[in-house]
Enzyme design. Structure first.
Site, PDB file in Angstrom:
ATOM      1  CG  ASP A  77     -15.589  31.712  85.536  1.00 40.60           C
ATOM      2  OD1 ASP A  77     -15.464  30.834  84.660  1.00 40.60           O
ATOM      3  OD2 ASP A  77     -16.704  32.074  85.973  1.00 40.60           O
ATOM      4  CD  GLU A 253     -17.376  32.503  77.367  1.00 39.44           C
ATOM      5  OE1 GLU A 253     -18.468  33.069  77.533  1.00 39.44           O
ATOM      6  OE2 GLU A 253     -17.206  31.295  77.585  1.00 39.44           O
TER       7      GLU A 253
END
Length: 586
Positions: A77, A253
């Site tokens: 991430d 997202e």
């Protein structure tokens, strides 16, 4: 949804939030054990890790090339920002302590870890948190109008939720968390050139509006910089479902907003963080929308490529963009390098690719083709190849005799500070104070972890240790989480010392093998992996390494079997609460 698996990590994440909330509220924090209880502390020394993956052997880099995998192992991430010539990058850290590793670079090629954003207990409360929870998807942004860096993230533990921390200087530490009053995950900030600020994030649709499993939305809020809060009542849905809701896209997202040539661009991940992962792009004349998807989406994915392609990189997505030192854009994103059985033991890693933004929309160069192992450095940039203190990539060695004043940042604890259980030994090496907690418990453990960074690797360490009872154990662990791990250590049964290998799968423990060991002789422990095949061995005195238990499967160290978000962690472990069934040892 990932190939060959019905497990979806974010679906798992959402379904467990209520259970986690109840669990963390009912548990009490575990403090370090009283020193008087620690009668036998193992001393670890001469740790050595070495990687040997084929893709790096066959693709050596020169001074003007670098590997697309800039952070190997569990560094997922990624998010990135720039101030002048300085670049800063952060990653998710879940229950790792300290949390949110932060890296610095002048050129996007040579990276140095400068610490962790969440490095003290007031910022990070994950004491009773499952391995797959904690801190998710941090985003880092620099605001030139108040000369301040912001790191915003979701910390589903300790009663936090969505939080922001800030600093004027990332080299000097960050503020305590400021709780933000909104639900959802994956928040990011955007600072417009008129001084206004916004927060965008993933959220569930309004109650009763969910159309299918995995239906999510992207919301935007105005952000009050003076009071560090989202402005009540300003929330607005700017993406419903994804690029084309008629196709039932899942898990929109990780949103980021950028401004270029007077227009606003919203980039998001879509498809979930498994085999269908992708990156998509939208544009608008206003930061609050409406946003229109690009005519050609996705702009990054590997999901359509042959499953048996060589040197496979998969699950590409969750990206962030930044302008490079050469004026060209680059994108960092997560990806995985599965082993020969398509299992993911190294976790989700940070990759980088150049981005072509000469047209209206940015497109990752080669982002829809099999991922290249190497790319050219930006003009004028020299790849230092891990020298001068820069983070290594490719096949490399890492050695540590623990004789520096500070622990290397690559060493982490789980659920609690490293300082609670480690200290230097006067004669050299690292002494670990064992807790009355074992590796299977959802509490801080006295274990110092190093990430597995290659599919083919070896890791070894010297250990000086004298167990007093069956409850005492110290050695190595390989761990995906509390229910899936190997423990390879020295313990005692009766008056005899043994070295034991235990496999734990979904909480069920099995002694693989054991052997008597003379602890009065110098002892070294080793774990090696050749893809899915793992070997645990020990060396006593002047003898060579002896394998214990033969070749064992690395299946339980993979995301495929253990599920969740992390990669395998190699730990230096000690406990006063050994839970092995030693009755099977004859």
């Amino acid at each position: 949804m990932r190939r060959k698996s019905v497990f979806h990590p974010l679906k798992f994440y959402s379904s467990c939030l209520l259970v986690l909330s109840c669990f963390t509220q009912s548990c009490k924090s575990v403090e370090p054990q009283d020193t008087k209880e620690r009668t036998n502390e193992p001393i670890f020394s001469n740790f050595a890790y070495k990687g040997d993956d084929k893709v790096y052997r066959e693709n050596p880099v020169s001074s003007n090339k670098f590997y697309t995998s800039i952070l190997q192992g569990c560094y997922p991430d990624p998010a990135i920002t720039r101030k002048g010539d300085d670049y800063f990058l952060v990653n998710s850290s879940f229950t790792f302590f300290p949390g949110v590793p932060i890296f610095h670079s002048k050129d996007l090629v040579n990276w140095r870890q400068i610490g962790h954003v969440l490095d003290r207990p007031s910022q990070l409360k994950v004491e009773n948190t499952l391995m797959n929870f904690g801190v998710y998807a941090p985003a880092i942004k620099y605001n030139q109008y108040n000369d301040t860096f912001y790191m915003i993230t979701t910390q589903f533990s300790g009663g936090f939720g969505n939080i922001v921390v800030k600093t004027k200087d990332p080299f000097k530490g960050w503020s305590d968390p400021i709780k933000l009053q909104f639900d959802g995950i994956d928040p990011s900030m955007f600072f417009d050139d008129n001084g206004k600020a916004y927060v965008v994030h993933n959220d569930a649709p309004a109650k009763g509006a969910e159309l299918y499993n995995g239906h999510r939305v992207i919301k935007i809020w105005d952000y009050d910089l003076e009071n560090d809060r989202v402005v009540p009542g300003t929330d607005k849905i700017i993406v419903n479902g994804g690029v084309d809701i008629s196709k039932k896209p899942i898990w929109i997202e990780a949103p980021h907003i950028y401004k270029k040539n007077g227009r606003y661009y919203l980039m998001c991940a879509e498809g979930g963080t498994g085999g269908a992962h992708s990156e998509v792009i939208f544009s608008s004349d206003n930061p609050r929308g409406p946003y229109t998807p690009a005519p050609k989406n996705p702009i990054l994915t590997q999901r359509h490529l042959p499953a048996n392609r060589p040197d496979k990189v998969d699950w590409a997505g969750h990206a962030d963009l930044v302008e490079g030192p050469d004026g060209k854009y680059y994108g960092v994103f997560l990806g995985i390098r599965p082993n020969e059985k398509d299992r993911v033991n190294t976790g989700r890693e940070t990759f980088i690719l150049p981005v072509d933004w000469t047209g209206e929309f940015p497109v990752f160069e080669n982002g829809l083709e099999p991922m290249p192992a190497t790319i050219k450095t930006p003009a004028g940039v020299v790849n230092k190849k891990g020298d001068e203190g820069f983070f290594p990539s490719g096949n490399f060695e890492f050695k540590d005799n623990f004789d520096n004043e500070k622990l290397d940042y690559r060493w982490i604890g789980v659920r609690g500070p490293r300082e609670h259980f480690v200290h230097s030994d006067k004669k050299g090496g690292l002494r670990i104070k064992p807790f009355t907690v074992n590796i299977s418990e959802v509490k801080p453990t006295s274990t110092l972890f190093y990430r597995q960074q290659h599919n083919n690797f070896s890791a070894e360490v010297a250990i000086n240790y004298q167990p007093n009872s069956e409850k005492d154990l110290a050695g190595l662990v390989c761990m995906q989480n509390e229910k899936f791990n190997y423990v390879f250590g020295v313990t005692k049964k009766g008056k005899t010392n043994y070295i034991v290998l235990q496999r734990t799968q979904n909480g069920i423990k099995t002694i693989v093998a054991s052997e008597k060991v003379d602890i009065n002789k110098p002892l070294r422990l080793q774990v090696k992996a050749n893809g899915d095949n793992y070997e645990f061995a020990f060396k006593s005195g002047n003898a060579g390494y002896k394998m214990l238990g033969g070749i064992v499967s690395g299946d339980i160290l993979s995301t495929n079997v253990a599920q969740g978000f992390t990669g395998n962690l190699i730990g230096l472990y000690a406990t006063l609460n050994n839970n092995m069934d030693l009755s099977v040892i004859k």
